[in-house]
Enzyme design. Structure first.
Site, PDB file in Angstrom:
ATOM      1  N   HIS A 153       2.310  -8.844  -3.624  1.00 35.98           N
ATOM      2  CA  HIS A 153       1.205  -7.890  -3.505  1.00 35.98           C
ATOM      3  C   HIS A 153       1.744  -6.456  -3.486  1.00 35.98           C
ATOM      4  O   HIS A 153       2.496  -6.072  -2.601  1.00 35.98           O
ATOM      5  CB  HIS A 153       0.444  -8.189  -2.207  1.00 35.98           C
ATOM      6  CG  HIS A 153      -0.665  -7.223  -1.917  1.00 35.98           C
ATOM      7  ND1 HIS A 153      -1.894  -7.311  -2.515  1.00 35.98           N
ATOM      8  CD2 HIS A 153      -0.722  -6.153  -1.082  1.00 35.98           C
ATOM      9  CE1 HIS A 153      -2.674  -6.336  -2.062  1.00 35.98           C
ATOM     10  NE2 HIS A 153      -1.979  -5.617  -1.188  1.00 35.98           N
TER      11      HIS A 153
ATOM     12  N   GLU B 164       2.909 -10.177   0.390  1.00 35.66           N
ATOM     13  CA  GLU B 164       3.144  -8.740   0.297  1.00 35.66           C
ATOM     14  C   GLU B 164       4.640  -8.461   0.441  1.00 35.66           C
ATOM     15  O   GLU B 164       5.399  -9.296   0.931  1.00 35.66           O
ATOM     16  CB  GLU B 164       2.366  -8.000   1.390  1.00 35.66           C
ATOM     17  CG  GLU B 164       2.297  -6.497   1.186  1.00 35.66           C
ATOM     18  CD  GLU B 164       1.319  -5.797   2.113  1.00 35.66           C
ATOM     19  OE1 GLU B 164       1.038  -4.614   1.894  1.00 35.66           O
ATOM     20  OE2 GLU B 164       0.834  -6.440   3.066  1.00 35.66           O
TER      21      GLU B 164
ATOM     22  N   ASP C  24       0.845  -1.186   0.000  1.00 33.90           N
ATOM     23  CA  ASP C  24       0.000   0.000   0.000  1.00 33.90           C
ATOM     24  C   ASP C  24       0.884   1.241   0.000  1.00 33.90           C
ATOM     25  O   ASP C  24       2.112   1.145   0.006  1.00 33.90           O
ATOM     26  CB  ASP C  24      -0.916  -0.016   1.219  1.00 33.90           C
ATOM     27  CG  ASP C  24      -0.143   0.057   2.528  1.00 33.90           C
ATOM     28  OD1 ASP C  24      -0.412   0.960   3.322  1.00 33.90           O
ATOM     29  OD2 ASP C  24       0.737  -0.797   2.743  1.00 33.90           O
TER      30      ASP C  24
ATOM     31  N   ASP D  86       2.407 -17.606  -4.473  1.00 35.68           N
ATOM     32  CA  ASP D  86       2.908 -16.452  -5.218  1.00 35.68           C
ATOM     33  C   ASP D  86       1.783 -15.865  -6.051  1.00 35.68           C
ATOM     34  O   ASP D  86       1.741 -16.003  -7.279  1.00 35.68           O
ATOM     35  CB  ASP D  86       4.084 -16.874  -6.103  1.00 35.68           C
ATOM     36  CG  ASP D  86       4.721 -15.688  -6.810  1.00 35.68           C
ATOM     37  OD1 ASP D  86       5.335 -15.900  -7.882  1.00 35.68           O
ATOM     38  OD2 ASP D  86       4.593 -14.556  -6.310  1.00 35.68           O
TER      39      ASP D  86
END
Length: 610
Positions: free
Chosen positions: A533, A590, A207, A581
């Site tokens: 991610h 992540e 993020d 994965d």
């Protein structure tokens, strides 16, 4: 309701946050099948030969794990790139391995002193992935693992000449439309009046939030890596013009240039004098709502918000800034002085506000990063301030802390942003200070004892992982790497080879000698992770976007299965095999700065020669 707290190094997300993230990832999970589509990872084949897929150092340990139900030893052959047998022997039967759920044998070819590329290990009709044996094995990983931080920078363009054309992008979060931060960010309701300039720093993970407690740990590890290398005579490898950063050529070691980008941000998160709770640090800044995948930083239109200050964030700032004051002094005295002033103010503010805790419920748009115990942060910050200043008040804070004499500071699962007391011990054990000789000896012995405990754990496992079988939680690879750094520090303190061996075998696990035969580091190994991610490195979602760059490490096996993809694909997995994965599996796959930091630390250690 909060999820059970498992000392996760990647933030204690709440159930609400997990659900929000899951909804955002539905599209990613339904991406069309293709060359880059993941497949559910089964446990290793009934017979498999698991090696470090990057390779081995000529003077280091060279061990592999063979999955086999055979109760008798098996012959093995080390073959060079031409298929010729370079060494041979028989396996050692290890038997049941609790973490992987497998029956395994061990192969040890450490006595082989040849060098080359394209070696394979053959056992019981199976052949390993190819690997190298060479002295410069880790130099590329050292640079790439450090480059991860440049590419996670906020508030600066990422240049094609440094990162490659696929990774170039404009600066994000500089208040340029459609961004709505980070040069003038308001607080969430009821926290503060006005706005704060909190540009810069590193995006935390997949993020685009920025969290002081995670940033404090990660930047400490980069600076500590340089400080350790300088003590041991290897600083040149991290010196000026050694890394791909825009500041190269300025006369300052590149790793310190990179760390400064985060340190400047951390100090911008400090509440200015004259305002309520001056000197404290805001806990975090991120979007008001979770952004979907993919969202390049400069395309993020979500409002940004500052979240309430916390004692933990303030002490992270104090510790990292105090370390900065000591390590940067020979290169930039003015910046070092500014760091020390910030550290002193943060310490005083934390002492005045010792129990301002970040709530677990604050998880909309970003991780909560809550922590109910901050005595360890007080100890760590006091240790750094004492090591830098030698002042009695900080020494007294160190010696009066219960963490200074506690026997369980180094836990089996390793230190993390929630458990920082070991950082204080490491600083006191390695940086010259005025502790009495008996006290210093005890502190150093505690580090060595912790390393011995990690070696004991490794010896009892089929894959030599410095993590117990019940330690595969969110971000387990970061925990593994952190324990590897403890082994390396013990080697510095004692010069006993077994600790270097343990640190190097930690890298073996991360690079493919594990239950899945999976290298967790992008670009390193024949079967390397590539779909971690991330909101921009999102090739699995959008073919026009890149995979994560080489040197990015995945969070790793997580028996908690805390995302929909893992829950669908990995039910019943053995703890060390709970990984996939897939870009949608944010609880196993992540990336994060506090996982790449110990990878970079270990790679720099492993790359040293002599």
């Amino acid at each position: 309701m909060s999820l059970p707290l498992l000392r996760r190094p990647r933030g204690a997300r709440t159930a609400t946050a997990l659900l929000t993230g899951a909804l955002l990832l539905i599209a990613a999970q339904s991406a069309p099948a293709g060359a880059d589509s993941p497949t559910a990872p089964a446990a290793a084949m009934p017979s498999a030969v698991q090696v470090n897929q990057l390779g081995y150092l000529p003077d280091g340990p060279k061990r592999a794990t063979v999955v086999s139900a055979s109760t008798t030893a098996l012959p093995w052959q080390l073959r060079d790139a031409a298929g010729r047998t370079a060494a041979s022997g028989t396996t050692t039967v290890r038997g049941a391995d609790a973490a992987s759920g497998q029956s395994v044998h061990l192969v040890d070819f450490s006595s082989y002193q040849g060098t080359g590329t394209g070696y394979t290990l053959a056992v019981d009709g199976r052949t390993s992935h190819p690997f190298d044996v060479r002295a410069n094995l880790y130099e590329g990983l050292r640079a790439d693992a450090m480059s991860f931080f440049y590419q996670q920078r906020s508030g600066i363009p990422i240049e094609a000449s440094l990162a490659g054309a696929a990774y170039a992008r404009p600066a994000g979060h500089l208040g340029v439309a459609p961004n709505r931060g980070d040069t003038a960010v308001p607080c969430v309701s009821g926290v503060c009046d006005g706005t704060q300039d909190v540009r810069g720093g590193w995006y935390d993970a997949g993020d685009q939030g920025k969290y002081v407690v995670n940033g404090g740990l990660a930047v400490w590890q980069l600076v500590n890596s340089f400080e350790r290398a300088k003590r041991t005579g290897h600083a040149a490898a991290l010196g000026d013009s050694t890394l791909r950063v825009p500041e190269r050529g300025n006369g300052i070691p590149d790793v310190l240039d990179e760390a400064r980008w985060e340190l400047e941000f951390l100090m911008r998160m400090q509440i200015p004098e004259g305002e309520p709770r001056a000197g404290m640090a805001f806990h975090k800044v991120h979007d008001a709502a979770w952004t979907g995948l993919p969202t390049r930083p400069e395309q993020d239109a979500e409002p940004r918000e500052l979240h309430a200050p916390s004692t933990a964030a303030t002490l992270n700032l104090a510790a990292a800034a105090a370390q900065c004051a000591r390590v940067y002094a020979p290169y930039d005295a003015a910046f070092a002085a500014r760091c020390l002033d910030s550290a002193r103010r943060a310490w005083a503010a934390a002492r005045a506000n010792p129990d301002v805790l970040a709530p677990a419920s604050d998880s909309t748009g970003g991780g909560a990063y809550d922590d109910s115990e901050v005595g360890d942060e007080f100890y760590w910050a006091a240790a750094e301030l004492y090591a830098t200043t030698g002042e009695a008040r900080y020494r007294d804070a160190v010696t009066s802390s219960p963490y200074h004499t506690a026997s369980d500071v180094f836990t089996p699962v390793g230190f993390s942003w929630q458990a920082t007391a070991p950082l204080g011990r490491i600083v006191l054990a390695t940086v010259r200070n005025g502790l009495p000789a008996t006290d210093l000896a005890r502190v150093r012995a505690s580090v060595v004892s912790a390393a011995d405990a990690r070696l004991s754990t490794m010896a009892g496992q089929g894959y030599a992982v410095p993590l117990p079988a019940d330690g595969y939680v969110w971000g387990s690879n970061g925990q593994v790497a952190n324990n590897g750094t403890v082994l390396a520090v013990a080697y510095e303190l004692t010069k006993q080879r077994r600790y270097r061996t343990g640190a190097l075998e930690t890298l073996d696990y991360l690079l493919g000698r594990n239950a899945l035969g999976q290298s967790y580091v992008t670009g390193y190994g024949e079967r390397a992770a590539q779909n971690q991610h991330h909101r921009f490195w999102a090739h699995q979602y959008d073919a026009s976007l890149p995979n994560p760059p080489a040197g990015s490490i995945a969070g790793g096996a997580n028996s908690g299965l805390q995302d929909p993809v893992a829950q669908e694909k990995l039910p019943g997995c053995a703890p060390a095999a709970c990984y996939i994965d897939d870009i949608g599996s944010y609880s196993t796959n992540e990336v994060a700065i506090n996982w790449n930091a110990p990878l970079a630390w270990l790679a720099a250690f492993a790359a040293e020669r002599g």
